[in-house]
Design an enzyme around this catalytic site. Structure first.
Site, mmCIF file in Angstrom:
data_model
loop_
_atom_site.group_PDB
_atom_site.id
_atom_site.type_symbol
_atom_site.label_atom_id
_atom_site.label_comp_id
_atom_site.label_asym_id
_atom_site.label_seq_id
_atom_site.Cartn_x
_atom_site.Cartn_y
_atom_site.Cartn_z
ATOM 1 N N HIS A 1 108.099 55.869 14.793
ATOM 2 C CA HIS A 1 108.847 54.865 14.297
ATOM 3 C C HIS A 1 108.354 54.085 12.974
ATOM 4 C CE1 HIS A 1 111.065 50.996 14.721
ATOM 5 N NE2 HIS A 1 110.488 50.225 14.847
ATOM 6 N N ASP B 1 105.403 31.456 19.411
ATOM 7 C CA ASP B 1 106.069 31.149 20.391
ATOM 8 C C ASP B 1 107.393 31.304 20.437
ATOM 9 O OD1 ASP B 1 103.820 30.213 22.021
ATOM 10 O OD2 ASP B 1 104.207 27.601 20.811
ATOM 11 N N SER C 1 113.982 48.363 11.368
ATOM 12 C CA SER C 1 113.501 47.739 12.697
ATOM 13 C C SER C 1 114.109 46.831 13.015
ATOM 14 C CB SER C 1 111.174 48.222 13.513
ATOM 15 O OG SER C 1 111.479 48.164 14.595
#
Length: 261
Positions: free
Chosen positions: A238, A177, A87
């Site tokens: 996946h 963040d 990924s």
């Protein structure tokens, strides 16, 4: 810039070491079972990517930066390596191979294509950020609370592997963040128009139940990776390495095994 945190398995042999690169919200530990089994014939090194697990946090989460991190690990080891990425880690591994081909012997890309994807994973960041961690002293309690915003138990189990319950108070081992701010880059792709194709062996291994690599992506894959082989693992989505670990391992061994005499 500091080196990524590494988990080592096995000892050096005549086969190139295998470098394993996890995906978004993952860690080297997620790959422990595969790494240990593959280390029966070679050294295996799994990394924690920047802004994940035990590696450093940084405001840059671009694929150029991630590929540079991997290049620094390989340079420190002193020899080219086979590289496996899943990924997000697969995209970082592709950028590494395309920009620093001398460092990569063979490339395995697990269930991702060199394309931009329209989806975002920021809803999972919102769920992690919104989880009330006060008084949480067990993973089962964290799972119960997280179920209010993440219904899939498999996704919850995956995310909770990055929750540090030993910290006071408990905390996520993810730079939420920065990952949120760079989500469009992470699901996106680089400008590859001026890059020289990686003309070494490459395997694009996908889950048959996953839609991450579409038939329409194959032409672009072959343009960038002319020696690419394509293979699917039946019954896998996946997270193919976790869902079908034996089949995943078998495909790795066929592709990465000792060269024919």
């Amino acid at each position: 810039m500091p080196l990524l945190t590494l988990l080592r398995h096995g000892t050096p042999t005549d086969l190139p070491p295998l470098l394993i690169v996890h995906g978004l919200f993952g860690s080297a530990r997620n790959w422990g079972a595969i790494a240990k089994r593959m280390s029966d014939s070679r050294e295996v090194i799994a990394v924690d990517m920047r802004n994940h697990a035990n590696s450093f946090w940084d405001g840059d989460h671009s694929y150029a930066a991630m590929a540079a991190d991997l290049a620094a690990v390989i340079a420190a080891e002193g020899h080219p390596m086979d590289v496996l990425g899943h990924s997000m880690g697969g995209k970082a591994a592709m950028v590494l191979a395309l920009t620093r081909p001398a460092q990569v012997q063979r490339l395995v890309v697990a269930d991702i294509a060199p394309v931009a994807y329209p989806h975002s994973q920021n809803h999972l960041i919102a769920a992690m950020r919104g989880l009330d961690l006060s008084g949480v002293d067990s993973r089962s309690e964290a799972d119960r609370r997280l179920s209010a915003s993440v219904q899939d138990p498999g996704v919850r189990a995956f995310l909770l592997q990055s929750l540090d319950l030993k910290a006071t108070p408990p905390r996520w081992r993810l730079n939420l963040d920065t990952l949120e701010r760079h989500m469009d880059q992470t699901t996106g792709w680089i400008d590859d128009s001026a890059l020289t194709p990686f003309d070494k062996p490459a395997l694009f291994l996908t889950g048959a139940l996953s839609d991450y690599v579409k038939p329409t992506d194959r032409a672009h894959i072959r343009a960038l990776f002319p020696q690419a082989k394509m293979a699917k693992i039946p019954g896998a989505g996946h997270w193919l390495h976790a869902e079908k670990p034996r089949e995943f391992e078998a495909a790795l061994r066929v592709f990465l095994g000792p060269p024919a005499a």
